[in-house]
Motif scaffolding. Sequence first.
Motif, PDB file in Angstrom:
ATOM      1  N   ASN A   1      31.445  26.727  38.448  1.00 25.47           N
ATOM      2  CA  ASN A   1      31.024  27.568  37.328  1.00 25.47           C
ATOM      3  C   ASN A   1      32.079  27.485  36.230  1.00 25.47           C
ATOM      4  OD1 ASN A   1      30.267  29.540  35.514  1.00 25.47           O
ATOM      5  ND2 ASN A   1      29.793  31.083  37.072  1.00 25.47           N
ATOM      6  N   PRO A   2      31.779  26.847  35.094  1.00 23.04           N
ATOM      7  CA  PRO A   2      32.796  26.651  34.059  1.00 23.04           C
ATOM      8  C   PRO A   2      33.259  27.942  33.397  1.00 23.04           C
ATOM      9  CG  PRO A   2      30.633  25.950  33.275  1.00 23.04           C
ATOM     10  CD  PRO A   2      30.499  26.212  34.751  1.00 23.04           C
ATOM     11  N   ARG A   3      32.529  29.035  33.592  1.00 22.76           N
ATOM     12  CA  ARG A   3      32.973  30.323  33.037  1.00 22.76           C
ATOM     13  C   ARG A   3      34.032  30.991  33.905  1.00 22.76           C
ATOM     14  NH1 ARG A   3      30.320  33.516  29.038  1.00 22.76           N
ATOM     15  NH2 ARG A   3      31.542  35.225  29.948  1.00 22.76           N
ATOM     16  N   GLU A   4      34.246  30.508  35.097  1.00 23.46           N
ATOM     17  CA  GLU A   4      35.106  31.200  36.046  1.00 23.46           C
ATOM     18  C   GLU A   4      36.362  30.401  36.357  1.00 23.46           C
ATOM     19  OE1 GLU A   4      31.885  33.860  38.581  1.00 23.46           O
ATOM     20  OE2 GLU A   4      32.646  31.985  39.434  1.00 23.46           O
ATOM     21  N   GLY A   5      37.381  31.123  36.830  1.00 23.53           N
ATOM     22  CA  GLY A   5      38.617  30.497  37.241  1.00 23.53           C
ATOM     23  C   GLY A   5      39.179  31.160  38.476  1.00 23.53           C
ATOM     24  N   SER A   6      40.013  30.407  39.208  1.00 26.07           N
ATOM     25  CA  SER A   6      40.687  30.958  40.383  1.00 26.07           C
ATOM     26  C   SER A   6      42.073  31.439  39.985  1.00 26.07           C
ATOM     27  CB  SER A   6      40.788  29.902  41.488  1.00 26.07           C
ATOM     28  OG  SER A   6      41.543  28.789  41.040  1.00 26.07           O
ATOM     29  N   ARG A   7      42.625  32.362  40.799  1.00 27.98           N
ATOM     30  CA  ARG A   7      43.908  32.972  40.473  1.00 27.98           C
ATOM     31  C   ARG A   7      44.886  32.821  41.626  1.00 27.98           C
ATOM     32  NH1 ARG A   7      42.633  39.009  38.744  1.00 27.98           N
ATOM     33  NH2 ARG A   7      41.299  38.866  40.598  1.00 27.98           N
TER      34      ARG A   7
ATOM     35  N   ASP B   1      35.963  35.896  35.584  1.00 32.08           N
ATOM     36  CA  ASP B   1      35.304  35.374  34.389  1.00 32.08           C
ATOM     37  C   ASP B   1      36.358  35.094  33.328  1.00 32.08           C
ATOM     38  OD1 ASP B   1      33.864  35.233  31.832  1.00 32.08           O
ATOM     39  OD2 ASP B   1      32.118  35.899  33.002  1.00 32.08           O
ATOM     40  N   LEU B   2      36.402  33.875  32.807  1.00 31.46           N
ATOM     41  CA  LEU B   2      37.427  33.493  31.848  1.00 31.46           C
ATOM     42  C   LEU B   2      37.246  34.170  30.498  1.00 31.46           C
ATOM     43  CD1 LEU B   2      37.555  29.647  32.571  1.00 31.46           C
ATOM     44  CD2 LEU B   2      39.139  31.388  33.383  1.00 31.46           C
ATOM     45  N   PHE B   3      36.028  34.558  30.170  1.00 28.47           N
ATOM     46  CA  PHE B   3      35.751  35.089  28.834  1.00 28.47           C
ATOM     47  C   PHE B   3      35.493  36.597  28.842  1.00 28.47           C
ATOM     48  CE2 PHE B   3      34.742  30.643  29.045  1.00 28.47           C
ATOM     49  CZ  PHE B   3      35.292  30.130  27.882  1.00 28.47           C
ATOM     50  N   ASP B   4      35.210  37.158  30.010  1.00 28.53           N
ATOM     51  CA  ASP B   4      34.998  38.599  30.133  1.00 28.53           C
ATOM     52  C   ASP B   4      35.476  39.049  31.514  1.00 28.53           C
ATOM     53  OD1 ASP B   4      34.209  41.206  29.702  1.00 28.53           O
ATOM     54  OD2 ASP B   4      32.099  40.833  30.219  1.00 28.53           O
ATOM     55  N   PRO B   5      36.803  39.058  31.717  1.00 31.60           N
ATOM     56  CA  PRO B   5      37.311  39.341  33.071  1.00 31.60           C
ATOM     57  C   PRO B   5      36.997  40.762  33.520  1.00 31.60           C
ATOM     58  CG  PRO B   5      39.099  39.283  31.475  1.00 31.60           C
ATOM     59  CD  PRO B   5      37.878  38.808  30.757  1.00 31.60           C
ATOM     60  N   GLN B   6      36.628  40.869  34.786  1.00 30.30           N
ATOM     61  CA  GLN B   6      36.432  42.159  35.437  1.00 30.30           C
ATOM     62  C   GLN B   6      37.441  42.252  36.574  1.00 30.30           C
ATOM     63  OE1 GLN B   6      34.069  44.350  34.155  1.00 30.30           O
ATOM     64  NE2 GLN B   6      33.887  42.730  32.577  1.00 30.30           N
ATOM     65  N   TYR B   7      38.026  43.405  36.742  1.00 30.42           N
ATOM     66  CA  TYR B   7      39.133  43.553  37.682  1.00 30.42           C
ATOM     67  C   TYR B   7      38.690  44.279  38.959  1.00 30.42           C
ATOM     68  CZ  TYR B   7      41.429  42.540  33.263  1.00 30.42           C
ATOM     69  OH  TYR B   7      41.782  41.972  32.070  1.00 30.42           O
ATOM     70  N   GLY B   8      39.481  44.088  40.011  1.00 26.89           N
ATOM     71  CA  GLY B   8      39.259  44.812  41.257  1.00 26.89           C
ATOM     72  C   GLY B   8      38.755  43.970  42.398  1.00 26.89           C
ATOM     73  N   ASN B   9      38.376  42.706  42.147  1.00 29.74           N
ATOM     74  CA  ASN B   9      37.852  41.846  43.212  1.00 29.74           C
ATOM     75  C   ASN B   9      38.997  41.098  43.892  1.00 29.74           C
ATOM     76  OD1 ASN B   9      35.141  42.527  42.678  1.00 29.74           O
ATOM     77  ND2 ASN B   9      35.128  41.082  40.954  1.00 29.74           N
ATOM     78  N   PHE B  10      39.792  41.796  44.683  1.00 33.26           N
ATOM     79  CA  PHE B  10      40.923  41.172  45.363  1.00 33.26           C
ATOM     80  C   PHE B  10      41.264  41.993  46.602  1.00 33.26           C
ATOM     81  CE2 PHE B  10      42.832  44.536  42.980  1.00 33.26           C
ATOM     82  CZ  PHE B  10      43.938  44.939  43.711  1.00 33.26           C
ATOM     83  N   THR B  11      42.029  41.368  47.473  1.00 33.32           N
ATOM     84  CA  THR B  11      42.542  42.047  48.660  1.00 33.32           C
ATOM     85  C   THR B  11      44.058  42.122  48.540  1.00 33.32           C
ATOM     86  OG1 THR B  11      40.755  41.175  50.027  1.00 33.32           O
ATOM     87  CG2 THR B  11      42.728  41.990  51.172  1.00 33.32           C
ATOM     88  N   PRO B  12      44.653  43.326  48.601  1.00 35.60           N
ATOM     89  CA  PRO B  12      46.114  43.438  48.473  1.00 35.60           C
ATOM     90  C   PRO B  12      46.841  42.623  49.538  1.00 35.60           C
ATOM     91  CG  PRO B  12      45.064  45.591  48.306  1.00 35.60           C
ATOM     92  CD  PRO B  12      43.991  44.630  48.738  1.00 35.60           C
ATOM     93  N   ILE B  13      48.048  42.217  49.210  1.00 34.38           N
ATOM     94  CA  ILE B  13      48.869  41.432  50.125  1.00 34.38           C
ATOM     95  C   ILE B  13      49.188  42.246  51.381  1.00 34.38           C
ATOM     96  CG2 ILE B  13      51.231  40.544  50.423  1.00 34.38           C
ATOM     97  CD1 ILE B  13      49.506  38.604  49.019  1.00 34.38           C
ATOM     98  N   ASP B  14      49.048  41.603  52.518  1.00 36.63           N
ATOM     99  CA  ASP B  14      49.508  42.177  53.777  1.00 36.63           C
ATOM    100  C   ASP B  14      50.999  41.853  53.901  1.00 36.63           C
ATOM    101  OD1 ASP B  14      50.112  42.938  56.338  1.00 36.63           O
ATOM    102  OD2 ASP B  14      48.520  41.739  57.303  1.00 36.63           O
ATOM    103  N   THR B  15      51.856  42.853  53.736  1.00 39.11           N
ATOM    104  CA  THR B  15      53.302  42.607  53.687  1.00 39.11           C
ATOM    105  C   THR B  15      53.850  42.047  54.998  1.00 39.11           C
ATOM    106  OG1 THR B  15      53.709  44.929  54.249  1.00 39.11           O
ATOM    107  CG2 THR B  15      53.679  44.355  51.920  1.00 39.11           C
ATOM    108  N   SER B  16      53.087  42.166  56.081  1.00 43.50           N
ATOM    109  CA  SER B  16      53.575  41.607  57.346  1.00 43.50           C
ATOM    110  C   SER B  16      53.503  40.084  57.359  1.00 43.50           C
ATOM    111  CB  SER B  16      52.763  42.173  58.518  1.00 43.50           C
ATOM    112  OG  SER B  16      51.412  41.728  58.452  1.00 43.50           O
TER     113      SER B  16
END
Length: 690
Positions: A329-335, A391-406
């Motif tokens: 999807n050319p509108r999207e990017g990985s982080r 979305d590269l042009f209209d980013p929405q936040y919150g779609n992630f899993t926090p780091i497991d510090t272990s």
Amino acid sequence: MSPFLYPNPLTRTVQLTLTTIGLASAPIPLLAQENNTTDLNALVVSATALKVETPLVETPRPASVVTEEELRERNVQSLDETFQYRAGVVSGHYGEDNDTDWLQVRGFDQATYQDGLRIYRTGFYEWMVEPFGLERVELLKGPASILYGEAPPGGVVNAISKRPRDTAQGEVDIQVGTDEHRQLGIDTTGPLGERDDLSYRLVSLYRYQEGDLDFTENERYYLAPSLTWDISDQTSLTVLSSFQKDDAVPTNPFKLAYGTIEGTPYGKVDPSTNYSEPGYDTNERTQTSVGYALSHAINDVWRFEQDFRYSESDLLLRSSFIVSQSQSNPREGSRGLIYRDGETRSWTVDNRLVGTWYTDRTENTFLFGVDYQDLNNKGAGTYTGFGDPIDLFDPQYGNFTPIDTSTLTHSETDKQQTGYYLQHQLRLDDRWVFLAGARYDQAELENSDLTAGTQEGADNDQVSLSGGIMYLAANGISPYLSYTESFEPIASTDGSGDLYDPRTGEQLEAGVKIAPRGMDGYLTAAAYRIEEENSLGSTLNNGIRAQDAERTTTGFEVESVSYLTDQLELTAAYTYSDATVKSDANSEERQAPLIPRHQASAWLDYTFTDLAPGLKLGGGARFVGETRDGSTKVPSYTVFDMMAQFAFAPQWQAQLNVTNVADREYVASCSGYCYYGAERSVVGSVRYRW
């Protein structure tokens, strides 16, 4: 094999001649002749270029100085803004950033020092310098290992802290501006009580400002007390300390070429677009230091100086950023996400013995020094893919899993370096200056993966040489020739798991410094060539870079700071820089990313005396030429800045600063990623002094 790093017989003869002349005699701090020194020349005195205070116009080394007055006038908010109106320096190429200072000098990175002692910046553990706490910043261009040990060949930036004064004075500075900028600075100094042998200084600051990217910010608290004790007529001790705390949502200005330099069906990416996770990302940094500067006159000839500092820095960094465009999807990017939680402890000491003597025809200075640096960095961290596509042009936040510090990797780095250096400087018949020096370094590096239980280390011994010759003409036109070397260990491993060899660099420079009688100011011009071997070049299949490249910069610089009239001051600079990279994988030389071929800047100040007493107006333009990242071209750009000061009552002054006056939108550079330049900033100040 480089013909510069392995010189031809003529080049080697020049090097040996410079070294032999300097070692056959011995030097002094070159003091300006009283009848040949003007106000600006008196200001341009550097302790960085030679580790003894020396007028730069009489030194066969290239250097620049930015004074406290200029820092205040341009309202410099970060160290990388300091040299925007000086030659040979690229800054702002990564746009606005709140968690590090970005500088390129003569096509290379630079080493950062404060009060002559190394500031450590390793693995995202960044020590940040607060400009409000500085009385000047000095830049020594080109390789500087002769005096400072391991360092990249670009140069050395030395930030000089404010020191106590023996007369009571102070100021309160209040600022407000765009991006919710708020600042309160207080600076007081004077005798301590009724004592005439003790003086103090207390510098404090609070600043809050939002970043150019959406939902980013930084809040800073800064406190720097210092004390000077004149123990006797021969001995003085200044204790310097600082505390600084930053709480930030980090600015990650990384953008893809897609949507910035390259067109898309969806339009352009807005410069303020943030691909991070503002609710999760954080940059919490606390840094503390304490040290001293000791000076003791042994007799009329010899003086002993010692600088010492102990520093601690604690960091919690969660910093997410764009990595690549989605294949589907050319509108999207990985982080990706960088995570660091740890601390850095370091101490460093520099001991110098300086001898000064005169004969009928010579002025001589001999410098012998031993310095030691000790660094320990210990913490947990990771680099990992992060969250669902964004979305590269209209980013929405919150779609992630926090780091497991272990799951974090725990590591520790120890580094020690001991350097022994000699420098000789001879002034002959008030016309010739000869300079030569040599240094021997022992550097030990050890990296430990505490999670895996593995360890790797390396010992590096290095000899560095420098030499210079200058002619002080009666008309104030002083040509010079100099040669310098550098080395820099690399604290990482190659594809075989072995530590990289140190980078090594050399510079040959010819120039002229002009400060004629009757000219309140100076002009310098220099042509130089720097070559670095053992640079990191091509990328291997596992993402590790091979040590198969050479970097070269051939350049020309012109720089001037002078009063054209009693009211009109001009600061101007031009840089031509042919910075190239050549690797074994690609035998063709290509233009180094980030470094433009052409740069120019000019700043004019006019102080009104009759028409509007107390008013001072200033303005400047900064031109940065086209840069390249492989086949990607980044267009040139020009931005304008302005300043207005008005002393509206005794001891009161108002000031307005505007950077990027037209709010020009531009891509500052591309190097793997692309970066928009800093947006317009407007800051108003009210200052009270006593």
